[in-house]
Write a protein that holds these residues in place. Structure first.
Motif, short mmCIF file in Angstrom:
data_model
loop_
_atom_site.label_atom_id
_atom_site.label_comp_id
_atom_site.label_asym_id
_atom_site.label_seq_id
_atom_site.Cartn_x
_atom_site.Cartn_y
_atom_site.Cartn_z
N GLU A 100 0.82 -1.20 0.00
CA GLU A 100 0.00 0.00 0.00
C GLU A 100 0.86 1.26 0.00
O GLU A 100 0.56 2.24 -0.69
CB GLU A 100 -0.93 -0.01 1.21
CG GLU A 100 -2.04 -1.06 1.11
CD GLU A 100 -2.91 -1.12 2.36
OE1 GLU A 100 -2.53 -0.44 3.36
OE2 GLU A 100 -3.93 -1.81 2.34
N SER A 101 1.97 1.22 0.76
CA SER A 101 2.87 2.37 0.80
C SER A 101 3.50 2.60 -0.57
O SER A 101 3.61 3.75 -1.05
CB SER A 101 3.97 2.15 1.85
OG SER A 101 3.42 2.12 3.15
N GLU A 142 2.33 1.62 -3.49
CA GLU A 142 1.30 2.05 -4.45
C GLU A 142 1.03 3.55 -4.29
O GLU A 142 0.85 4.27 -5.29
CB GLU A 142 0.02 1.24 -4.23
CG GLU A 142 0.13 -0.20 -4.71
CD GLU A 142 -1.08 -1.04 -4.33
OE1 GLU A 142 -1.95 -0.52 -3.59
OE2 GLU A 142 -1.15 -2.20 -4.74
N THR A 143 0.99 4.02 -3.03
CA THR A 143 0.78 5.44 -2.79
C THR A 143 1.97 6.25 -3.30
O THR A 143 1.80 7.30 -3.94
CB THR A 143 0.58 5.71 -1.29
OG1 THR A 143 -0.55 4.96 -0.83
CG2 THR A 143 0.33 7.20 -1.03
N GLU A 144 3.18 5.77 -3.02
CA GLU A 144 4.37 6.47 -3.49
C GLU A 144 4.40 6.57 -5.01
O GLU A 144 4.75 7.62 -5.57
CB GLU A 144 5.64 5.75 -2.99
CG GLU A 144 6.94 6.48 -3.27
CD GLU A 144 7.46 6.27 -4.68
OE1 GLU A 144 8.15 7.17 -5.21
OE2 GLU A 144 7.18 5.20 -5.27
N LYS A 173 1.87 6.61 -7.00
CA LYS A 173 0.85 7.58 -7.43
C LYS A 173 1.35 9.01 -7.24
O LYS A 173 1.12 9.87 -8.09
CB LYS A 173 -0.43 7.36 -6.62
CG LYS A 173 -1.47 8.45 -6.83
CD LYS A 173 -2.69 8.25 -5.95
CE LYS A 173 -3.59 7.18 -6.46
NZ LYS A 173 -4.90 7.15 -5.74
N GLU A 215 0.36 8.19 3.56
CA GLU A 215 -0.43 6.99 3.28
C GLU A 215 -1.92 7.31 3.20
O GLU A 215 -2.69 6.60 2.54
CB GLU A 215 -0.20 5.93 4.36
CG GLU A 215 -0.69 6.34 5.73
CD GLU A 215 -0.32 5.35 6.83
OE1 GLU A 215 -1.07 5.29 7.82
OE2 GLU A 215 0.70 4.66 6.71
N SER A 237 -3.68 7.63 -0.29
CA SER A 237 -3.70 6.45 -1.17
C SER A 237 -4.90 6.47 -2.12
O SER A 237 -4.81 5.97 -3.26
CB SER A 237 -3.71 5.16 -0.35
OG SER A 237 -4.86 5.11 0.49
N ASP A 238 -6.01 7.03 -1.69
CA ASP A 238 -7.21 7.05 -2.54
C ASP A 238 -7.43 8.41 -3.21
O ASP A 238 -8.49 8.66 -3.79
CB ASP A 238 -8.45 6.71 -1.71
CG ASP A 238 -8.40 5.28 -1.18
OD1 ASP A 238 -7.80 4.44 -1.86
OD2 ASP A 238 -8.95 5.03 -0.09
N SER A 294 -8.97 14.74 -2.13
CA SER A 294 -9.05 13.64 -1.17
C SER A 294 -10.29 13.77 -0.30
O SER A 294 -10.65 14.86 0.15
CB SER A 294 -7.81 13.63 -0.27
OG SER A 294 -7.92 12.65 0.75
#
Length: 267
Positions: free
Chosen positions: A83-84, A86-88, A90, A108, A111-112, A234
């Motif tokens: 997850e970290s 994937e966020t990075e 993005k 984090e 993320s969305d 967000s």
């Protein structure tokens, strides 16, 4: 450390391994159910289950497989890492424009987030995202180091017609820039004098631009030259709460907007 890195490499070489471990950390599965869940062949699944059993990450309980305590530990760590990353990934293309020093929350929580960047066919796409939010909101809060022509026009019109309430904290530099344009200056004064328009000025500056509606915060990101490079929207609770608290802080530490002060300065 070498052994730990070897295990990370072992998991990272196969998405199926990660999926199987995550599934078994959540619930019990038969081998057939696992195959259906992750879409892997029985041969592939057999090798994964054998490897995991050797590492004591899973155990066979009758007809079902389930993760052990250490298996759940590994699964949770891998999920957090993924997850970290994937966020990075993005945020990577906009991180140079993101004022992280002024953002008191973990990245984090983004993320969305929805990121909009300029394209050849839509060079103004980030700004349009923010303007759309302003056009739809019934209650709008802003803190920013800039307030452009389109934003002023939308907010002044909606506040004047009773369609929107508005609370903004702008930096001194933003006010000065607006005051240099007679039309914008008149619109800003009209906005600030309306019953539902409230404006304060922060002498210490505002390091980022944020627009808040009832449940969403949108950041407008600029480069060192002041050019818009992206918008980031967000609805994460932590991010939104931070934005609300930051707006409140800036509001308390800002002064009332006094047009005469700036009239005297620019005359």
């Amino acid at each position: 450390m070498d052994e730990a890195l070897s295990e990370i490499e072992f998991l990272s070489r196969s998405a199926n391994r990660v999926l199987v471990l995550e599934c078994l950390a959540e619930d019990r599965y038969t081998r057939g159910e696992l195959g259906e869940e992750i879409g892997a062949s029985q041969a592939t699944l057999g090798r994964i289950l054998e490897d995991f059993t050797e590492r004591s990450w899973i155990r066979h309980d009758g007809t079902e497989y389930v993760a052990t305590a250490t298996g759940r530990l590994v699964a949770g760590s891998v999920t957090d890492l993924l997850e970290s990353l994937e966020t990075e990934t993005k945020l990577r293309e906009i991180i140079d424009y993101l004022p992280t020093h002024a953002m008191d929350f973990d990245l984090e929580h983004l993320s969305d987030a929805t990121i909009t960047v300029p394209t050849q066919t839509r060079p103004s796409a980030p700004l349009r995202e923010v303007l759309a939010v302003m056009e739809d909101a019934t209650h709008l809060r802003v803190f920013s180091h800039a307030f452009n022509e389109q934003s002023i026009e939308i907010v002044e019109r909606r506040v004047r017609t009773g369609a929107q309430t508005f609370e903004a904290v702008l930096s001194e530099s933003a006010i000065t820039a607006i005051a240099d344009n007679q039309t914008l200056w008149e619109q800003l004064q009209s906005l600030a004098s309306a019953d539902d328009g409230r404006l304060r000025v922060r002498a210490d500056g505002v390091p980022l631009a944020a627009t808040l509606t009832n449940d969403t915060v949108v950041f407008l990101l600029r480069d060192g030259r002041g050019l818009v490079q992206a918008s980031l929207a967000s609805s994460n609770d932590r991010v939104y709460q931070w934005a609300v608290e930051t707006h409140d802080h800036y509001w308390r530490t800002a002064a009332s907007f006094d047009p005469e002060q700036y009239d005297a300065t620019i005359s």
